[in-house]
Design an enzyme around this catalytic site. Structure first.
Site, PDB file in Angstrom:
ATOM      1  N   ASP A 129      -3.002  -0.461   1.967  1.00 57.37           N
ATOM      2  CA  ASP A 129      -2.446   0.299   0.860  1.00 57.37           C
ATOM      3  C   ASP A 129      -2.263  -0.691  -0.294  1.00 57.37           C
ATOM      4  OD1 ASP A 129      -0.957   2.447  -0.510  1.00 57.37           O
ATOM      5  OD2 ASP A 129       0.773   1.159  -0.112  1.00 57.37           O
ATOM      6  N   ASP A 136       0.031  -0.169  -3.709  1.00 51.25           N
ATOM      7  CA  ASP A 136       1.381  -0.229  -4.264  1.00 51.25           C
ATOM      8  C   ASP A 136       2.426  -0.337  -3.159  1.00 51.25           C
ATOM      9  OD1 ASP A 136       0.736   0.307  -7.189  1.00 51.25           O
ATOM     10  OD2 ASP A 136      -0.224   2.012  -6.220  1.00 51.25           O
TER      11      ASP A 136
END
Length: 216
Positions: free
Chosen positions: A11, A13
């Site tokens: 991922d 953020d």
């Protein structure tokens, strides 16, 4: 504990970079523009989900496309204002990996993801964004697509996530999960391994893949 992987899926953020201040700033401004109260905004999960899903929880369907475009504009424009920075350990961990062994899998749009990654000098060979899928996290589709792009069996992939929705997506894809306690408390994260951030891990590249372990 050592985790063996053929591919590592990150991922963005909250995992590779921090954009918390930017997200809060931009979504608060967006909410004011659309008449959404601060209390209503607090009731939805802003992290780890595509903007279209968040906006759909708050506004009538007829307003969603325009509203999603507006929040994307605000977030992209905020990047040069210090809207993103690398989280601890990100640079060293990524630099230890072969470029064809990892991908970024984000709930952000491609335009926003690329703006944030460019701002910190991260250029993945493979990137799955909200624009590439029909169902976002916690659905497994984003991670399964990344595995296909890298040509790796999902069972041999490791997902790195900071948000419960992303961890659920990784598990649903049949992948090993590593949670980073950067935006949520460790007790809120259900994963095969939970660490504070990527600085707690090291990667050893072997002929058969990558061995991931916790630093002593």
């Amino acid at each position: 504990m050592t985790i063996h992987a053929h591919a590592l899926l990150f991922d963005n953020d909250g995992t590779l970079v921090s954009s918390l201040d930017s997200v809060e700033r931009c979504w608060s401004r967006w909410a004011r523009e659309y008449g959404i109260t601060a209390e209503a905004l607090r009731r939805v999960e802003l992290h780890g989900r595509p903007a279209v899903d968040i906006v759909g929880d708050l506004l009538p369907a007829r307003l969603v496309p325009e509203a999603v475009s507006r929040v994307e504009q605000l977030e992209v424009e905020d990047v040069p204002n210090g809207g993103v920075h690398l989280l601890p350990g990100t640079r060293d961990f990524l630099d230890s990996l072969p470029a064809d062994r990892w991908a970024v899998v984000t709930s952000a749009t491609r335009r926003l993801a690329e703006a944030r990654l460019d701002a910190v000098g991260i250029r993945p060979k493979a990137l799955v964004s909200a624009d590439d899928i029909t169902r976002g996290k916690p659905d497994p589709e984003p991670y399964l697509l990344a595995a296909r792009q890298l040509g790796v069996d999902p069972a041999r992939c490791v997902v790195f996530e900071d948000a419960p929705a992303g961890l659920r997506a990784g598990r649903a894809a049949g992948m090993t999960t590593v949670a980073l306690a950067t935006t949520h408390r460790a007790a809120e994260l259900d994963a095969d391994l939970v660490v504070r951030d990527l600085s707690a891990l090291r990667a050893l590249v072997t002929d058969g893949g990558v061995d991931i372990s916790v630093r002593p």
